[in-house]
Design a protein around this motif. Structure first.
Motif, PDB file in Angstrom:
ATOM      1  N   CYS A 104      31.338  37.420  50.065  1.00  0.00           N
ATOM      2  CA  CYS A 104      32.084  38.819  50.747  1.00  0.00           C
ATOM      3  C   CYS A 104      33.550  38.272  51.226  1.00  0.00           C
ATOM      4  O   CYS A 104      33.699  37.027  51.647  1.00  0.00           O
ATOM      5  CB  CYS A 104      31.031  38.990  51.566  1.00  0.00           C
ATOM      6  SG  CYS A 104      30.280  37.929  53.019  1.00  0.00           S
ATOM      7  N   PRO A 105      34.008  38.705  51.906  1.00  0.00           N
ATOM      8  CA  PRO A 105      34.903  38.426  52.398  1.00  0.00           C
ATOM      9  C   PRO A 105      34.981  37.471  53.777  1.00  0.00           C
ATOM     10  O   PRO A 105      35.621  36.812  54.231  1.00  0.00           O
ATOM     11  CB  PRO A 105      34.984  39.463  53.122  1.00  0.00           C
ATOM     12  CG  PRO A 105      34.587  41.005  52.518  1.00  0.00           C
ATOM     13  CD  PRO A 105      33.905  40.348  51.746  1.00  0.00           C
ATOM     14  N   LEU A 112      40.402  32.206  51.692  1.00  0.00           N
ATOM     15  CA  LEU A 112      41.455  31.260  51.501  1.00  0.00           C
ATOM     16  C   LEU A 112      42.599  32.660  50.957  1.00  0.00           C
ATOM     17  O   LEU A 112      43.668  32.461  51.305  1.00  0.00           O
ATOM     18  CB  LEU A 112      41.233  30.321  50.824  1.00  0.00           C
ATOM     19  CG  LEU A 112      40.556  28.752  50.814  1.00  0.00           C
ATOM     20  CD1 LEU A 112      39.820  28.439  49.625  1.00  0.00           C
ATOM     21  CD2 LEU A 112      41.372  28.428  52.254  1.00  0.00           C
ATOM     22  N   LEU A 113      42.071  33.786  50.604  1.00  0.00           N
ATOM     23  CA  LEU A 113      43.285  34.773  49.273  1.00  0.00           C
ATOM     24  C   LEU A 113      43.601  35.655  51.063  1.00  0.00           C
ATOM     25  O   LEU A 113      44.647  35.781  51.045  1.00  0.00           O
ATOM     26  CB  LEU A 113      42.217  35.684  49.088  1.00  0.00           C
ATOM     27  CG  LEU A 113      41.682  34.906  47.699  1.00  0.00           C
ATOM     28  CD1 LEU A 113      41.193  35.164  47.131  1.00  0.00           C
ATOM     29  CD2 LEU A 113      43.244  34.748  46.615  1.00  0.00           C
ATOM     30  N   ALA A 114      42.223  35.913  51.712  1.00  0.00           N
ATOM     31  CA  ALA A 114      43.184  36.778  53.698  1.00  0.00           C
ATOM     32  C   ALA A 114      44.299  36.041  53.629  1.00  0.00           C
ATOM     33  O   ALA A 114      44.732  36.471  54.763  1.00  0.00           O
ATOM     34  CB  ALA A 114      41.793  36.695  53.656  1.00  0.00           C
ATOM     35  N   PRO A 147      38.623  44.369  56.994  1.00  0.00           N
ATOM     36  CA  PRO A 147      40.081  43.754  57.785  1.00  0.00           C
ATOM     37  C   PRO A 147      40.202  42.899  56.119  1.00  0.00           C
ATOM     38  O   PRO A 147      39.717  42.653  55.501  1.00  0.00           O
ATOM     39  CB  PRO A 147      40.354  43.354  58.334  1.00  0.00           C
ATOM     40  CG  PRO A 147      38.964  44.180  59.347  1.00  0.00           C
ATOM     41  CD  PRO A 147      37.833  44.387  58.681  1.00  0.00           C
ATOM     42  N   GLN A 148      41.824  43.169  55.112  1.00  0.00           N
ATOM     43  CA  GLN A 148      41.749  42.749  54.759  1.00  0.00           C
ATOM     44  C   GLN A 148      41.672  42.601  53.019  1.00  0.00           C
ATOM     45  O   GLN A 148      41.690  41.941  52.334  1.00  0.00           O
ATOM     46  CB  GLN A 148      42.407  41.270  54.808  1.00  0.00           C
ATOM     47  CG  GLN A 148      43.251  40.761  56.340  1.00  0.00           C
ATOM     48  CD  GLN A 148      43.522  39.591  56.392  1.00  0.00           C
ATOM     49  OE1 GLN A 148      42.646  39.021  57.132  1.00  0.00           O
ATOM     50  NE2 GLN A 148      44.253  38.409  56.223  1.00  0.00           N
ATOM     51  N   LEU A 149      40.545  43.792  52.721  1.00  0.00           N
ATOM     52  CA  LEU A 149      39.744  43.410  51.719  1.00  0.00           C
ATOM     53  C   LEU A 149      40.612  43.822  50.755  1.00  0.00           C
ATOM     54  O   LEU A 149      40.404  43.134  49.490  1.00  0.00           O
ATOM     55  CB  LEU A 149      38.509  44.649  51.857  1.00  0.00           C
ATOM     56  CG  LEU A 149      37.450  44.702  50.742  1.00  0.00           C
ATOM     57  CD1 LEU A 149      37.176  42.870  50.161  1.00  0.00           C
ATOM     58  CD2 LEU A 149      36.151  45.159  50.681  1.00  0.00           C
TER      59      LEU A 149
END
Length: 505
Positions: A104-105, A112-114, A147-149
């Protein structure tokens, strides 16, 4: 659906019930765990380790299942810091037989992507692919208010294209039906000691965390390119086909008593019983001789000789230390136990029926229920640990569930109702009521309180929805597990909070 997976956070608590329920419904059970991975070492305890990364692990086969038990055990026993944590060293050691989803996030690659660290995400995903091979998947989710998904999913799509890693569509599920989201909210309030009136409370922002149908999942990811959605959806079936775990119930893993000179357990049991028989029956009748012979034959046939010898050994220690003890139940019907000094009631004198305790058709272990002096139980426990090994002895866990009155009180507190109002309603539950449904049938006062007050109706409805749910876990007051091999071969272990005693399962 023809398969379901369970991935409790950091534990294996629900596995056996889930597995059995799936088989009963003709659904393939997939056993997994959403583990917490330390940023560095599971042994480190510093502020940076308070938010470990999430990771989803599924057992591909029985080897993977055993490795998952090892990971869960070590997370609790060696890595517990706010949460049970593993680390990448443990994943390398126990990664065989597992499928891994990127998570999950709150997992490493999505984080790292976020953070905009695409190169770091590529490197991390490469490490997981190297370890799990074709069993590593990038996990796409769609939830509002996360957030940021959107940024994370864009990164995952790019990552899949650049690395040719497979995608899989998932949905974080904390309850079964969408309408149960309000119960989840109240349950979180109960667990975090807050109320629904607290705007800053821990909560799930929407009602999407339920088990969605295949059609709903297709609609959820309709905004992605059709080929991506098709692959991500199809890979749920690919993963299900990869996983095939078979749990065997009904087997016994009895500890082996260390007999003199390696003598056969049945022979040694017969020898000890003969010695006790001469003391208990100095003028033995033919009936007594035949009864002992018959019981020993049944014990040999059912292969419980080691069980009787282990209990005899414990009672011998207890008698030597002058620790008070008692034996309850059908065990009093056994001449063997009487000759071993485990019981002090002559079953022949009172015409007690041995078959109620053990017979040829019975495959389950016979019950020899023992009670020990409560302020000296630890002496008995530590003797058993020293005798059979620290890794083969553990107390068992117990799950505290919400009963009718407890559910009313906890839900009332979560709803922000006054103690007096909730207590008044809880007292209306009849003493003999097994649940709130029984209470409503048996108490016109409770039914009348609901009919005349919307707040009370909401309280009772919500309490019914949460009735029976696990409220807490603790160490069982009496149960002790002893096995013939390290317990982690059969069950996961953990320690109770703030304890240094042996690991509990």
């Amino acid at each position: 659906m023809d398969s379901l997976a369970i991935t409790d956070h950091g534990t294996f608590y629900g596995v056996v019930d889930f597995y059995s329920a799936c088989l009963e419904a003709n659904i393939k059970p997939i056993i997994g765990c959403e583990v917490y991975v330390a940023h560095n070492s599971r042994h480190e305890k510093n502020p940076s380790e308070k938010s470990p990364a999430h990771l989803v692990l599924l057992a591909r086969d029985n080897t993977g299942y055993r490795n998952l038990m090892q990971l869960v055990t070590k997370a609790h026993v060696e890595g517990f810091y706010n949460r049970p944590r593993i680390d990448k060293g443990l994943l390398e050691e126990f990664g065989s037989g597992l499928v891994c989803l990127s998570g999950c996030p709150s997992a490493e690659v999505p984080r790292l992507l976020a953070d905009g660290n695409y190169d770091g995400a590529v490197k991390a995903a490469g490490w997981y692919r190297e370890l799990f091979g074709d069993g590593y998947f990038l996990e796409l989710q769609q939830h509002e208010h996360v957030p940021q998904l959107g940024q994370i999913n864009e990164g995952l799509l790019r990552l899949a294209q650049d690395t040719r890693l497979p995608l899989v569509a998932t949905n974080d599920a904390h309850y079964v039906h969408q309408k149960q989201s309000n119960l989840q909210d109240i349950y979180i309030c109960i667990q975090t000691n807050t109320t629904v009136r607290d705007e800053k409370r821990l909560r799930m922002e929407d009602d999407s965390y339920y088990i969605k149908s295949p059609q709903e999942m297709e609609e959820l990811f309709a905004g992605l390119p059709a080929n991506v959605t098709s692959e991500a959806m199809a890979n749920t079936g690919v993963i299900a086909d990869m996983c095939d775990v078979s749990l065997e119930f009904g087997q016994t893993h009895l500890p082996r008593y260390d007999t003199p000179g390696g003598m056969d357990a049945d022979e040694y049991l017969a020898q000890v019983c003969e010695e006790g028989f001469r003391r208990r029956y100095p003028n033995a009748s033919a009936e007594a001789v035949e009864r002992l012979r018959y019981e020993l034959e049944v014990i040999r046939y059912t292969r419980f000789a080691n069980y009787f010898l282990v209990v005899w050994d414990i009672i011998k220690f207890v008698r030597q230390r002058e620790i008070l003890f008692g034996v309850r139940g059908s065990a009093a019907a056994s001449v063997v136990l009487y000759c071993l000094g485990i019981t002090d009631v002559d079953p022949l004198e009172y015409r007690l029926v041995f078959e109620r305790f053990l017979n040829m058709e019975r495959k389950e272990m016979p019950d020899i229920d023992m009670d020990f002096q409560d302020d000296r139980r630890d002496e008995v426990l530590h003797y058993v640990i020293d005798k059979y090994g620290n890794d083969r002895v553990a107390q068992i866990i117990t799950f505290g569930t919400l009963g009718a009155k407890a559910a009313l009180r906890d839900v009332g507190r979560a709803l922000g109702m006054s103690y007096g109002d909730v207590d008044r309603i809880a007292r209306m539950v009849p003493f003999k009521a097994r649940n709130l449904e029984d209470a409503l049938k048996g108490s016109t006062e409770l039914q009348g309180a609901m009919d005349g007050n919307e707040a009370v109706r909401e309280l009772v409805d919500r309490a019914q929805g949460l009735e029976g749910i696990v409220h807490h876990v603790s160490t069982h007051a009496a149960g002790v597990l002893i096995a013939d091999e390290p317990l982690t071969e059969t069950v996961p272990l953990q320690r109770p909070a703030r304890a240094t005693s042996p690991a509990r399962c």
